[in-house]
Write a protein that holds these residues in place. Structure first.
Motif, PDB file in Angstrom:
ATOM      1  N   LYS A 180       4.484  -5.016  14.560  1.00 61.50           N
ATOM      2  CA  LYS A 180       5.590  -5.971  14.387  1.00 61.50           C
ATOM      3  C   LYS A 180       5.643  -6.468  12.952  1.00 61.50           C
ATOM      4  O   LYS A 180       6.717  -6.674  12.380  1.00 61.50           O
ATOM      5  N   ASN A 181       4.457  -6.705  12.380  1.00 63.99           N
ATOM      6  CA  ASN A 181       4.375  -7.131  10.986  1.00 63.99           C
ATOM      7  C   ASN A 181       3.822  -5.978  10.152  1.00 63.99           C
ATOM      8  O   ASN A 181       3.210  -5.039  10.676  1.00 63.99           O
ATOM      9  N   TYR A 182       3.986  -6.076   8.866  1.00 61.57           N
ATOM     10  CA  TYR A 182       3.482  -5.058   7.937  1.00 61.57           C
ATOM     11  C   TYR A 182       4.054  -3.673   8.251  1.00 61.57           C
ATOM     12  O   TYR A 182       3.384  -2.655   8.091  1.00 61.57           O
ATOM     13  N   CYS A 183       5.286  -3.606   8.719  1.00 60.90           N
ATOM     14  CA  CYS A 183       5.864  -2.299   9.060  1.00 60.90           C
ATOM     15  C   CYS A 183       6.091  -1.441   7.820  1.00 60.90           C
ATOM     16  O   CYS A 183       6.180  -0.213   7.898  1.00 60.90           O
ATOM     17  N   GLY A 184       6.174  -2.068   6.621  1.00 61.05           N
ATOM     18  CA  GLY A 184       6.348  -1.299   5.384  1.00 61.05           C
ATOM     19  C   GLY A 184       5.045  -1.066   4.669  1.00 61.05           C
ATOM     20  O   GLY A 184       5.032  -0.775   3.472  1.00 61.05           O
ATOM     21  N   ILE A 185       3.949  -1.219   5.396  1.00 64.62           N
ATOM     22  CA  ILE A 185       2.614  -1.114   4.812  1.00 64.62           C
ATOM     23  C   ILE A 185       1.869   0.067   5.428  1.00 64.62           C
ATOM     24  O   ILE A 185       1.922   0.298   6.643  1.00 64.62           O
ATOM     25  N   SER A 186       1.145   0.797   4.629  1.00 62.36           N
ATOM     26  CA  SER A 186       0.279   1.870   5.126  1.00 62.36           C
ATOM     27  C   SER A 186      -1.167   1.403   5.115  1.00 62.36           C
ATOM     28  O   SER A 186      -1.517   0.432   4.435  1.00 62.36           O
ATOM     29  N   VAL A 187      -2.011   2.102   5.869  1.00 61.30           N
ATOM     30  CA  VAL A 187      -3.422   1.717   5.990  1.00 61.30           C
ATOM     31  C   VAL A 187      -4.292   2.797   5.365  1.00 61.30           C
ATOM     32  O   VAL A 187      -4.096   3.995   5.597  1.00 61.30           O
ATOM     33  N   GLU A 188      -5.268   2.316   4.599  1.00 66.34           N
ATOM     34  CA  GLU A 188      -6.237   3.235   3.987  1.00 66.34           C
ATOM     35  C   GLU A 188      -7.632   2.664   4.187  1.00 66.34           C
ATOM     36  O   GLU A 188      -7.838   1.458   4.024  1.00 66.34           O
ATOM     37  N   PHE A 189      -8.572   3.530   4.536  1.00 69.04           N
ATOM     38  CA  PHE A 189      -9.949   3.092   4.776  1.00 69.04           C
ATOM     39  C   PHE A 189     -10.874   3.634   3.695  1.00 69.04           C
ATOM     40  O   PHE A 189     -10.739   4.786   3.263  1.00 69.04           O
ATOM     41  N   VAL A 190     -11.826   2.795   3.317  1.00 70.15           N
ATOM     42  CA  VAL A 190     -12.891   3.200   2.398  1.00 70.15           C
ATOM     43  C   VAL A 190     -14.203   3.019   3.154  1.00 70.15           C
ATOM     44  O   VAL A 190     -14.607   1.888   3.454  1.00 70.15           O
ATOM     45  N   VAL A 191     -14.849   4.140   3.478  1.00 66.22           N
ATOM     46  CA  VAL A 191     -16.071   4.109   4.282  1.00 66.22           C
ATOM     47  C   VAL A 191     -17.256   4.457   3.394  1.00 66.22           C
ATOM     48  O   VAL A 191     -17.247   5.480   2.691  1.00 66.22           O
ATOM     49  N   ASN A 192     -18.281   3.614   3.419  1.00 66.30           N
ATOM     50  CA  ASN A 192     -19.505   3.860   2.647  1.00 66.30           C
ATOM     51  C   ASN A 192     -20.678   3.828   3.622  1.00 66.30           C
ATOM     52  O   ASN A 192     -21.129   2.754   4.035  1.00 66.30           O
ATOM     53  N   HIS A 193     -21.154   5.037   3.977  1.00 68.01           N
ATOM     54  CA  HIS A 193     -22.245   5.111   4.958  1.00 68.01           C
ATOM     55  C   HIS A 193     -23.566   4.601   4.378  1.00 68.01           C
ATOM     56  O   HIS A 193     -24.401   4.079   5.110  1.00 68.01           O
ATOM     57  N   GLU A 194     -23.740   4.769   3.093  1.00 68.39           N
ATOM     58  CA  GLU A 194     -24.982   4.312   2.469  1.00 68.39           C
ATOM     59  C   GLU A 194     -25.056   2.788   2.477  1.00 68.39           C
ATOM     60  O   GLU A 194     -26.097   2.203   2.804  1.00 68.39           O
ATOM     61  N   LYS A 195     -23.952   2.133   2.127  1.00 64.71           N
ATOM     62  CA  LYS A 195     -23.925   0.661   2.144  1.00 64.71           C
ATOM     63  C   LYS A 195     -23.576   0.118   3.533  1.00 64.71           C
ATOM     64  O   LYS A 195     -23.600  -1.088   3.736  1.00 64.71           O
TER      65      LYS A 195
END
Length: 311
Positions: A180-195
């Motif tokens: 409903k909100n942030y419909c003009g927003i994309s999602v990106e993930f930054v995964v750090n397995h070490e940290k």
């Protein structure tokens, strides 16, 4: 008036001269206005006893009749008390005291029974009902009991369900057309397995500008899971309350292919990725097959069960 008061009156009646009592008026024609109370004490010898001269005839009459009236009243009171006790036993004080004593006794017995029930329930938890029914040969009863008994899931089963729920949440919330909100927003993930961290970035679809972010970090003693971390970080980035099951997920108990585990001894502790039997592991310093001695007998804990190619 108490029972003791009535008993004292009854005793005075008993000690008084026997009746009936009468009274004798004075002969007013001779100027004698005094009256006397006459007590009939000895009928056999015809002896009459006169108690005093009373100038008031009404007083003499009252005193004389008291000898008959008082015993009659006492008998009437006793009869009424008997009727009351028969119709309403609780009105009798000894009965009340007896009932109160019985109540206290029953309370002690109930308390004792409750202690026994708690003890028996504690004992019952130590027994395998299914094994007992099997030994008794009652297959039907065993099946019925198993059908009625709730199936308690293991910690690993619960964790697997939570991981699948996290994957579904991430897929749903990452789709900007379903928000409903942030419909003009994309999602990106930054995964750090070490940290052992996951960062969810909400970026403008066209501009690439980061508008907000959410961070998830596994506790030192927790097993890191990328999918649970993504779900937590994305909820925080979107300002949505994080479901309790994500940060409180039970720790894994079963080692599976793709897990990263801590194994070895106090002098030689290392992290290795678990691979399938028969897979080439090279020098074997960073990998171990799932059936190896390292995994089976030197396992300390599972530190990452994400099981993704990014590990």
């Amino acid at each position: 008036m108490t029972k003791d008061d009535l008993e004292e009156i009854r005793q005075r009646v008993k000690n008084a001269t026997i009746g009936p009592w009468t009274f004798e008026k004075g002969d007013r024609s001779r100027g004698d206005r005094r009256s006397a109370v006459i007590c009939n004490f000895n009928h056999d010898h015809g002896e009459w006893y006169i108690h005093g001269d009373i100038s008031n005839i009404e007083d003499a009459e009252f005193i004389a009749h008291a000898r008959q009236d008082i015993p009659a009243l006492l008998d009437h009171i006793a009869e009424l008390a008997s009727d009351i006790a028969r119709m309403c036993p609780i009105a009798d004080r000894p009965v009340i005291e007896s009932l109160l004593a019985e109540k206290d006794h029953m309370a002690e017995e109930i308390s004792d029974l409750q202690r026994k029930i708690d003890l028996y329930e504690a004992y019952a938890q130590e027994y395998d009902y299914y094994a007992i029914l099997n030994e008794m040969g009652d297959e039907d009863a065993r099946r019925e009991l198993m059908a009625q008994a709730p199936v308690e899931k293991t910690a690993q089963e619960l964790r697997d369900e939570i991981v699948e729920q996290a994957k579904a949440d991430v897929e749903r919330l990452s789709n900007r057309y379903q928000r409903k909100n942030y419909c003009g927003i994309s999602v990106e993930f930054v995964v750090n397995h070490e940290k052992r961290t996951v960062v969810a970035l909400l970026k403008g679809v066209n501009t690439g500008i980061v508008y907000t972010k959410g961070i998830a970090k596994a506790a030192p003693d927790d097993c890191f899971n990328e999918h649970i971390g993504k779900a937590i970080a994305l909820h925080r980035a979107l300002g949505i309350e994080v479901p309790d099951e994500y940060p409180n997920a039970p720790q894994p108990t079963e080692v599976r292919v793709g897990d990263v585990v801590e194994c070895g001894s106090l002098k030689d502790v290392r992290h290795v990725k678990v691979v399938a039997d028969g897979e080439y592991i090279g020098t074997g310093l960073d990998k171990a097959v799932i059936s190896s001695i390292t995994v089976k007998h030197r396992l300390i804990r599972i530190i990452d069960d994400s099981r993704t190619e990014a590990i």
